[in-house]
Write a protein that holds these residues in place. Structure first.
Motif, PDB file in Angstrom:
ATOM      1  N   ASP A 111      -4.027   7.660   3.790  1.00 42.35           N
ATOM      2  CA  ASP A 111      -4.665   7.269   4.989  1.00 42.35           C
ATOM      3  C   ASP A 111      -5.007   6.030   5.105  1.00 42.35           C
ATOM      4  N   VAL A 112      -3.845   5.203   5.182  1.00 42.42           N
ATOM      5  CA  VAL A 112      -3.653   3.707   5.478  1.00 42.42           C
ATOM      6  C   VAL A 112      -3.973   3.647   7.089  1.00 42.42           C
ATOM      7  N   ALA A 155      -7.711   1.804   3.480  1.00 37.59           N
ATOM      8  CA  ALA A 155      -6.897   2.677   2.705  1.00 37.59           C
ATOM      9  C   ALA A 155      -7.792   3.170   1.733  1.00 37.59           C
ATOM     10  N   LEU A 203       0.812  -1.134  -0.061  1.00 38.05           N
ATOM     11  CA  LEU A 203       0.123  -0.153   0.113  1.00 38.05           C
ATOM     12  C   LEU A 203       1.040   1.354  -0.116  1.00 38.05           C
ATOM     13  N   ASP A 204       1.753   1.349   0.797  1.00 40.80           N
ATOM     14  CA  ASP A 204       2.861   2.721   0.715  1.00 40.80           C
ATOM     15  C   ASP A 204       3.440   2.635  -0.696  1.00 40.80           C
ATOM     16  N   SER A 231      -2.606   3.637  13.047  1.00 44.14           N
ATOM     17  CA  SER A 231      -2.799   4.408  11.942  1.00 44.14           C
ATOM     18  C   SER A 231      -1.167   4.534  11.347  1.00 44.14           C
ATOM     19  N   ALA A 275      -0.902   4.776  -1.165  1.00 46.40           N
ATOM     20  CA  ALA A 275      -2.164   4.640  -0.677  1.00 46.40           C
ATOM     21  C   ALA A 275      -2.409   5.877   0.296  1.00 46.40           C
ATOM     22  N   LEU A 297     -10.388  -1.167   0.543  1.00 47.05           N
ATOM     23  CA  LEU A 297      -9.766  -0.408  -0.170  1.00 47.05           C
ATOM     24  C   LEU A 297     -11.017   0.494  -0.955  1.00 47.05           C
ATOM     25  N   SER A 317      -0.984   7.125   9.289  1.00 46.25           N
ATOM     26  CA  SER A 317      -1.198   8.584   8.732  1.00 46.25           C
ATOM     27  C   SER A 317      -1.531   9.370   9.835  1.00 46.25           C
TER      28      SER A 317
END
Length: 120
Positions: free
Chosen positions: A11-12, A30, A4-5, A102, A9, A79, A104
């Motif tokens: 706001d994971v 995410a 995801l990073d 989180s 993505a 997602l 984020s």
């Protein structure tokens, strides 16, 4: 989740579910900036689960990619496009309390105490 990073993505959030439900031990939420990004992330995660973990996963919502759910048995991944994520607000539903899980700066909305009622 590194994938995801890598896919940028937004706001994971990682939510531990153990003790809250029997459906899974963990949930990841995410956002992607577009349906194309959401679909790409979902496809990569599904492939990663298959190749790295040697497991099959169930995927729902991939054709429209507004909200894609990936059920990888003990982990559930949601997602979203940002508008859809805001509408369903899963973090609040699962009582996510803030930045501990989180990756984020995004925080769940504050909890609101129930208003007292009086009989006049």
């Amino acid at each position: 989740m590194k994938v995801l990073d890598d896919d940028q993505a937004v706001d994971v959030v990682s939510i531990p579910l153990r003790g809250k439900t029997s459906i899974a031990d963990h949930m990841v939420i995410a956002s992607g900036k577009s349906t194309r990004q959401v679909a790409s992330m979902a496809t990569k995660i599904q492939q990663l689960i298959k190749t790295e973990l040697k497991r099959e996963s169930r995927v729902e919502g991939l054709p429209t990619a507004d909200w894609v759910l990936i059920d990888a048995q003990d982990v559930i991944v949601h997602l979203f496009r940002p508008e859809v994520r805001t509408f369903y607000n899963l973090e609040k539903m699962w009582a996510f309390d803030g930045p501990s899980g989180s990756t984020s700066e995004r925080r769940a909305p504050p909890k609101v105490a129930a208003a007292e009622t009086t009989d006049d």
